[in-house]
Design a protein around this motif. Structure first.
Motif, PDB file in Angstrom:
ATOM      1  N   ALA A  36       0.940  -1.292   0.014  1.00 12.39           N
ATOM      2  CA  ALA A  36       0.035   0.018  -0.099  1.00 12.39           C
ATOM      3  C   ALA A  36       0.891   1.292  -0.025  1.00 12.39           C
ATOM      4  N   LEU A  37       2.088   1.134   0.677  1.00 16.13           N
ATOM      5  CA  LEU A  37       2.862   2.304   0.657  1.00 16.13           C
ATOM      6  C   LEU A  37       3.413   2.899  -0.567  1.00 16.13           C
ATOM      7  N   ASN A  38       3.379   1.683  -1.541  1.00 20.91           N
ATOM      8  CA  ASN A  38       4.020   2.163  -2.948  1.00 20.91           C
ATOM      9  C   ASN A  38       2.806   2.286  -3.854  1.00 20.91           C
ATOM     10  N   LEU A  39       1.555   2.456  -3.661  1.00 25.81           N
ATOM     11  CA  LEU A  39       0.868   2.673  -4.744  1.00 25.81           C
ATOM     12  C   LEU A  39       0.317   3.940  -5.227  1.00 25.81           C
ATOM     13  N   ARG A  40       0.867   4.959  -4.521  1.00 30.76           N
ATOM     14  CA  ARG A  40       0.939   6.202  -4.992  1.00 30.76           C
ATOM     15  C   ARG A  40       2.133   6.981  -5.166  1.00 30.76           C
ATOM     16  N   PRO A  41       3.121   6.773  -4.684  1.00 29.26           N
ATOM     17  CA  PRO A  41       4.421   7.794  -4.982  1.00 29.26           C
ATOM     18  C   PRO A  41       4.967   7.917  -6.449  1.00 29.26           C
ATOM     19  N   ALA A  42       4.636   6.895  -7.122  1.00 29.51           N
ATOM     20  CA  ALA A  42       4.912   7.022  -8.667  1.00 29.51           C
ATOM     21  C   ALA A  42       4.207   8.141  -9.224  1.00 29.51           C
ATOM     22  N   ILE A  43       2.979   8.398  -8.449  1.00 34.65           N
ATOM     23  CA  ILE A  43       2.244   9.527  -9.244  1.00 34.65           C
ATOM     24  C   ILE A  43       2.535  11.016  -8.369  1.00 34.65           C
ATOM     25  N   THR A  44       2.616  10.851  -7.089  1.00 36.06           N
ATOM     26  CA  THR A  44       2.786  12.166  -6.436  1.00 36.06           C
ATOM     27  C   THR A  44       4.133  12.612  -6.493  1.00 36.06           C
ATOM     28  N   SER A  45       5.306  11.788  -6.573  1.00 34.71           N
ATOM     29  CA  SER A  45       6.608  12.359  -6.868  1.00 34.71           C
ATOM     30  C   SER A  45       6.715  12.981  -8.222  1.00 34.71           C
ATOM     31  N   LEU A  46       6.087  12.459  -9.179  1.00 36.18           N
ATOM     32  CA  LEU A  46       6.178  13.056 -10.654  1.00 36.18           C
ATOM     33  C   LEU A  46       5.407  14.603 -10.407  1.00 36.18           C
ATOM     34  N   GLY A  47       4.473  14.434  -9.807  1.00 32.83           N
ATOM     35  CA  GLY A  47       3.649  15.753  -9.585  1.00 32.83           C
ATOM     36  C   GLY A  47       4.469  16.754  -8.941  1.00 32.83           C
ATOM     37  N   ALA A  48       5.331  16.294  -8.032  1.00 33.59           N
ATOM     38  CA  ALA A  48       5.926  17.596  -7.206  1.00 33.59           C
ATOM     39  C   ALA A  48       7.151  17.899  -8.169  1.00 33.59           C
ATOM     40  N   LEU A  49       7.737  17.255  -8.896  1.00 34.14           N
ATOM     41  CA  LEU A  49       8.932  17.844 -10.096  1.00 34.14           C
ATOM     42  C   LEU A  49       8.220  17.927 -11.463  1.00 34.14           C
ATOM     43  N   LEU A  50       6.912  18.014 -11.830  1.00 34.34           N
ATOM     44  CA  LEU A  50       6.561  18.033 -13.086  1.00 34.34           C
ATOM     45  C   LEU A  50       7.130  19.196 -13.787  1.00 34.34           C
ATOM     46  N   GLU A  51       7.402  20.382 -13.131  1.00 34.19           N
ATOM     47  CA  GLU A  51       7.920  21.360 -14.033  1.00 34.19           C
ATOM     48  C   GLU A  51       9.209  20.946 -14.390  1.00 34.19           C
ATOM     49  N   GLU A  52      10.152  20.470 -13.714  1.00 35.91           N
ATOM     50  CA  GLU A  52      11.520  20.064 -13.750  1.00 35.91           C
ATOM     51  C   GLU A  52      11.453  18.922 -15.152  1.00 35.91           C
ATOM     52  N   VAL A  53      10.668  18.171 -14.775  1.00 33.26           N
ATOM     53  CA  VAL A  53      10.502  16.952 -16.046  1.00 33.26           C
ATOM     54  C   VAL A  53      10.264  17.530 -17.106  1.00 33.26           C
ATOM     55  N   ARG A  54       9.405  18.318 -17.296  1.00 36.87           N
ATOM     56  CA  ARG A  54       9.005  19.055 -18.505  1.00 36.87           C
ATOM     57  C   ARG A  54      10.078  19.982 -18.894  1.00 36.87           C
ATOM     58  N   ASP A  55      10.742  20.411 -18.280  1.00 37.13           N
ATOM     59  CA  ASP A  55      11.818  21.130 -18.809  1.00 37.13           C
ATOM     60  C   ASP A  55      12.946  20.232 -19.351  1.00 37.13           C
ATOM     61  N   GLY A  56      13.355  19.098 -18.593  1.00 33.41           N
ATOM     62  CA  GLY A  56      14.164  18.261 -18.815  1.00 33.41           C
ATOM     63  C   GLY A  56      14.166  17.575 -20.112  1.00 33.41           C
ATOM     64  N   LEU A  57      12.593  16.999 -20.392  1.00 31.00           N
ATOM     65  CA  LEU A  57      12.549  16.159 -21.508  1.00 31.00           C
ATOM     66  C   LEU A  57      11.823  17.049 -22.692  1.00 31.00           C
ATOM     67  N   GLY A  58      11.693  18.253 -22.463  1.00 27.96           N
ATOM     68  CA  GLY A  58      11.331  19.332 -23.604  1.00 27.96           C
ATOM     69  C   GLY A  58       9.801  18.795 -23.848  1.00 27.96           C
ATOM     70  N   MET A  59       8.901  18.516 -22.898  1.00 35.40           N
ATOM     71  CA  MET A  59       7.536  18.198 -22.930  1.00 35.40           C
ATOM     72  C   MET A  59       6.842  19.587 -23.381  1.00 35.40           C
ATOM     73  N   SER A  60       5.876  19.400 -24.071  1.00 35.87           N
ATOM     74  CA  SER A  60       4.849  20.605 -24.606  1.00 35.87           C
ATOM     75  C   SER A  60       4.025  20.548 -23.338  1.00 35.87           C
ATOM     76  N   GLY A  61       3.292  21.822 -23.101  1.00 37.83           N
ATOM     77  CA  GLY A  61       2.385  22.000 -21.978  1.00 37.83           C
ATOM     78  C   GLY A  61       1.125  20.964 -22.043  1.00 37.83           C
ATOM     79  N   THR A  62       0.804  20.706 -23.523  1.00 39.33           N
ATOM     80  CA  THR A  62      -0.277  19.636 -23.629  1.00 39.33           C
ATOM     81  C   THR A  62      -0.029  18.303 -23.392  1.00 39.33           C
ATOM     82  N   LEU A  63       1.167  18.023 -23.640  1.00 43.92           N
ATOM     83  CA  LEU A  63       1.591  16.422 -23.162  1.00 43.92           C
ATOM     84  C   LEU A  63       1.812  16.408 -21.779  1.00 43.92           C
TER      85      LEU A  63
END
Length: 425
Positions: A36-63
């Motif tokens: 149960a401890l592992n059923l959400r960190p994959a999601i909420t950890s990404l949300g916390a760093l979404l801006e950095e991930v977007r910049d690092g991978l060159g994602m568009s805002g829509t993607l």
């Protein structure tokens, strides 16, 4: 003639069986908590760093916006496969593989390079989460049929704790580990690796992997392959209730910090407010299932949680910054509709097979229902230029959630409803 039940061989086997079941039961409890401890960190950890991930991978805002809908989509697609895998390999084996998939996906996705690889690795982790999501209520029903409320509460509490920890700690850990977002995302794979360990002996022991414990009656162990879950009105009500509460949860996780920031709340405080909302589920996720199982009708709990949601959204609309902490607490209480939904899954079916089918149907259908919510909020925000319409939508969705939740909370089982429909036909 000596009865077989009192033969020396049977007695010796019974003496050996008791300690085996005792250690297996303890191991299942540890495994449930770690899973149960592992059923959400994959999601909420990404949300916390979404801006950095977007910049690092060159994602568009829509993607990047579509990333908020990937989890429920994967949960819907992969979750429906879980009962079939469980029948063939056993629930314990499937959860074991699921934890391994989460660990592998979290390790791979930051370093695979490119947006396509990042999404594929994320989908791998979400696949592991999806099958484990569905099978947790099944395992609880099989091993603890007389303690569905308390065990669901323990599982839900651990899930809420994992969600809150990932939301609160990902950014500080990233800074402490050198500031690279790749490291900040990958570090959560370690928790998933730990979660694999208790499931390995359970998966290898076929007596615990595919069969229910001996103290569970033959009726509970019997597989009813003829159960047509879609013929149950309660199953549909529970699926819609699950979908609407998931919609509220993903909107909260994806957009609540931005609502506070746009209202003038500092970014750091907005993140803490989200963590507080998620953390409310830690104590309440243990209490609510225990209360729900003592009631013949769970409707009053549904109404109470929905009322908290309506109050929280009203506060966000009228004074988002002035009462930010109060609105965060109220929405955190409202989000505890999730452990209530899981509890009702265990209560609305008689057998472990019925629970498996109901869990797969309610969660897969529910997550499909939840997909448009976060996207629609983004569209309304972009076109209206403010949060009035999106918040009105969030509040409006509370009303049908209360209605279908009350219907799902009635004291009946899907097996009885399906049987009654078959007789009527």
């Amino acid at each position: 003639m000596t009865p077989a039940a009192t033969s020396p061989t049977h007695t010796k086997a019974a003496e050996q069986q008791a300690p085996t079941r005792a250690w297996a039961t303890r191991l299942v409890i540890v495994g449930i908590v770690l899973a149960a401890l592992n059923l959400r960190p994959a999601i909420t950890s990404l949300g916390a760093l979404l801006e950095e991930v977007r910049d690092g991978l060159g994602m568009s805002g829509t993607l990047a916006g579509l990333l908020t809908s990937v989890p429920p989509l994967c949960f819907a697609v992969f979750g429906v496969m879980a009962p079939r895998f469980a029948r063939r390999f056993g629930p314990s084996a499937v959860v074991c593989v699921g934890m391994g998939a989460i660990a592998a996906g979290l390790v791979i996705r930051p370093f695979v390079g490119g947006t396509a690889g990042f999404l594929a690795a994320t989908a791998l982790a979400l696949m592991g989460i999806a099958v484990s999501n569905v099978l947790m209520p099944v395992i609880v029903k099989r091993w603890f049929p007389d303690r569905v409320g308390s065990m669901t509460g323990l599982y839900s509490m651990a899930l809420a704790l994992g969600t809150a920890l990932a939301a609160a700690l990902t950014v500080p850990m990233t800074d402490a580990l050198g500031g690279r977002w790749q490291t900040g995302l990958a570090v959560w794979a370690g928790l998933a690796v730990v979660a694999v360990v208790p499931w390995i002996p359970l998966a290898r022991d076929r007596s615990t992997a595919t069969a229910a414990p001996e103290h569970i009656s033959a009726t509970v162990r019997q597989e009813d392959t003829a159960l047509r879950i879609t013929h149950s009105r309660t199953a549909w009500a529970l699926a819609v209730f699950f979908g609407l509460q998931a919609t509220a949860a993903y909107i909260t996780m994806g957009w609540m910090p931005q609502i506070f920031r746009d209202a003038g709340v500092p970014a750091g405080e907005a993140g803490v407010l989200l963590a507080v909302t998620m953390a409310m589920g830690v104590p309440l996720a243990f209490v609510i299932p225990r209360v729900a199982t003592r009631l013949t009708h769970q409707g009053p709990v549904v109404v109470a949680l929905g009322a908290c949601g309506l109050a929280g959204y009203t506060g966000l609309y009228l004074a988002p910054a002035g009462g930010a902490w109060a609105w965060a607490l109220l929405l955190g209480i409202s989000n505890c509709a999730f452990p209530l939904a899981l509890t009702m899954v265990g209560m609305r079916a008689k057998s472990s097979v019925g629970v498996a089918k109901l869990s797969a149907f309610a969660q897969s259908t529910g997550y499909l229902i939840s997909i448009p919510g976060p996207l629609l909020v983004g569209v309304l925000y972009q076109h209206s230029g403010g949060w009035g319409l999106p918040i009105a939508l969030m509040a409006g969705l509370m009303v049908p959630q209360i209605v279908v939740g009350t219907l799902a909370g009635r004291n009946r089982t899907v097996e009885d409803e399906v049987a009654a429909r078959a007789e009527a036909a």
